[in-house]
Design a protein around this motif. Structure first.
Motif, PDB file in Angstrom:
ATOM      1  N   ALA A 123       0.824  -1.212   0.000  1.00 24.02           N
ATOM      2  CA  ALA A 123       0.000   0.000   0.000  1.00 24.02           C
ATOM      3  C   ALA A 123       0.856   1.259   0.000  1.00 24.02           C
ATOM      4  CB  ALA A 123      -0.929   0.010   1.210  1.00 24.02           C
ATOM      5  N   GLY A 124       2.138   1.072  -0.181  1.00 19.58           N
ATOM      6  CA  GLY A 124       3.102   2.167  -0.139  1.00 19.58           C
ATOM      7  C   GLY A 124       4.437   1.588   0.264  1.00 19.58           C
ATOM      8  N   PRO A 125       5.413   2.448   0.574  1.00 17.67           N
ATOM      9  CA  PRO A 125       6.701   1.937   1.050  1.00 17.67           C
ATOM     10  C   PRO A 125       6.508   1.048   2.286  1.00 17.67           C
ATOM     11  CG  PRO A 125       6.818   4.294   0.591  1.00 17.67           C
ATOM     12  CD  PRO A 125       5.368   3.921   0.504  1.00 17.67           C
ATOM     13  N   GLU A 126       7.316   0.011   2.398  1.00 17.58           N
ATOM     14  CA  GLU A 126       7.157  -0.929   3.514  1.00 17.58           C
ATOM     15  C   GLU A 126       7.224  -0.243   4.882  1.00 17.58           C
ATOM     16  OE1 GLU A 126       9.170  -4.606   3.562  1.00 17.58           O
ATOM     17  OE2 GLU A 126       8.629  -5.124   1.502  1.00 17.58           O
ATOM     18  N   PRO A 127       8.094   0.748   5.100  1.00 21.86           N
ATOM     19  CA  PRO A 127       8.090   1.412   6.414  1.00 21.86           C
ATOM     20  C   PRO A 127       6.769   2.116   6.716  1.00 21.86           C
ATOM     21  CG  PRO A 127      10.147   1.850   5.257  1.00 21.86           C
ATOM     22  CD  PRO A 127       9.234   1.203   4.268  1.00 21.86           C
ATOM     23  N   ALA A 128       6.110   2.643   5.687  1.00 27.45           N
ATOM     24  CA  ALA A 128       4.808   3.281   5.896  1.00 27.45           C
ATOM     25  C   ALA A 128       3.759   2.245   6.285  1.00 27.45           C
ATOM     26  CB  ALA A 128       4.379   4.035   4.639  1.00 27.45           C
ATOM     27  N   CYS A 129       3.764   1.112   5.601  1.00 23.98           N
ATOM     28  CA  CYS A 129       2.816   0.043   5.935  1.00 23.98           C
ATOM     29  C   CYS A 129       3.069  -0.468   7.349  1.00 23.98           C
ATOM     30  CB  CYS A 129       2.941  -1.093   4.921  1.00 23.98           C
ATOM     31  SG  CYS A 129       2.411  -0.655   3.243  1.00 23.98           S
ATOM     32  N   ALA A 130       4.345  -0.609   7.717  1.00 22.24           N
ATOM     33  CA  ALA A 130       4.676  -1.078   9.059  1.00 22.24           C
ATOM     34  C   ALA A 130       4.201  -0.086  10.109  1.00 22.24           C
ATOM     35  CB  ALA A 130       6.187  -1.287   9.172  1.00 22.24           C
TER      36      ALA A 130
END
Length: 292
Positions: free
Chosen positions: A200-207
């Motif tokens: 849904a976006g960069p992995e850090p944003a999803c995390a």
């Protein structure tokens, strides 16, 4: 008896009609009860809001530590900072935390101003949430309620609303998926599946979104159906007679299930522990059917 029929009967036993969708995040197998019917999202829309915030932070468009002064005129009703007697200074990331953990409408409104209200419809379209529409944040929805009942202030609203007949309450725009922020159960499980797969976006944003959803303090709906070591992260949404929640249940074996339940009760009571617990039972039954 089919799983869907059993779940529908459980909801009927507490006077509820529900839209439900439960899907295996990784293989797409699903259980659904009218998952494509339009529903009022209420505060479940804050998942999309906080995802946009997280994406902008990771992209360097926003500084999560930026300070925001919350004044009396900023405060909206509900949990959190609405109950503060004095001005409060918090960071943008703390606004996101309050919006998710206690569904703070004031925090969500201020966060929406910062990320830009026009970004949420664009994000929904980008993620393929074809049936999701965002018509404003908490402040705009509250303004529509005030206008519909003929109130100019919170004090006037508090005097008018309790005396309204049920049919007048249900006629408010905030209860109509065609006139307020709305979506479908399937759209919400798609959104959650994308977040949990890091798509849904960069992995850090999803995390970041996953972590914030794991901090919601309300546990009587979907989480009530699961016991440790299953980890459940959710976001609830409520209006009189509407009991909503969407989230993900993660099992120790690595399997993950996105769950969205939108329950419309026959009565307008705001607190219905029997409805909330039925939502947990329904979520567990659907997940168990997928795991069988």
């Amino acid at each position: 008896m089919r799983t869907e029929e059993s779940i529908a009967r459980r909801f009927a036993s507490v006077g509820v009609a529900a839209r439900l969708h439960v899907v295996d995040v990784d293989d797409g197998r699903e259980v659904g009860i009218q998952p494509d019917e339009p529903v009022v999202l209420a505060s479940v829309f804050k998942i999309l809001l906080v995802l946009e915030f997280a994406r902008q932070v990771v992209a360097g468009q926003l500084d999560s530590a930026e300070r925001v002064l919350v004044r009396a005129e900023d405060r909206l009703g509900g949990w959190g900072m609405a109950g503060c007697a004095d001005d409060v200074e918090v960071s943008l990331r703390d606004l996101a935390y309050f919006a998710m953990s206690v569904s703070d409408n004031t925090a969500a409104d201020l966060l929406m101003r910062r990320v830009g209200p026009d970004t949420l419809p664009l994000l929904a379209a980008e993620l393929g949430l074809a049936r999701t529409r965002v018509v404003g944040g908490p402040r705009e929805l509250l303004a529509s309620v005030f206008a519909d009942v003929g109130a100019r202030t919170e004090a006037e609203f508090a005097g008018i609303f309790p005396g309204l007949p049920e049919e007048r309450v249900r006629a408010l725009r905030v209860f109509d998926p065609e006139q307020t922020t709305s979506g479908t159960a399937r759209d919400m499980t798609r959104l959650l599946s994308l977040i949990w797969r890091g798509e849904a976006g960069p992995e850090p944003a999803c995390a970041m979104v996953q972590d914030l959803m794991g901090q919601q303090i309300f546990w009587t709906r979907i989480p009530s159906g699961f016991a440790p070591p299953v980890r459940v992260a959710v976001k609830s949404g409520s209006l009189p007679g509407l009991h909503n929640e969407a989230g993900v249940a993660e099992y120790p074996d690595g399997r993950r299930y996105a769950i969205a339940i939108f329950a419309r009760a026959e009565r307008l009571d705001a607190r219905r522990i029997d409805v909330d617990l039925a939502m947990g039972e329904a979520a567990r039954a659907a997940v168990e059917a997928l795991r069988a």
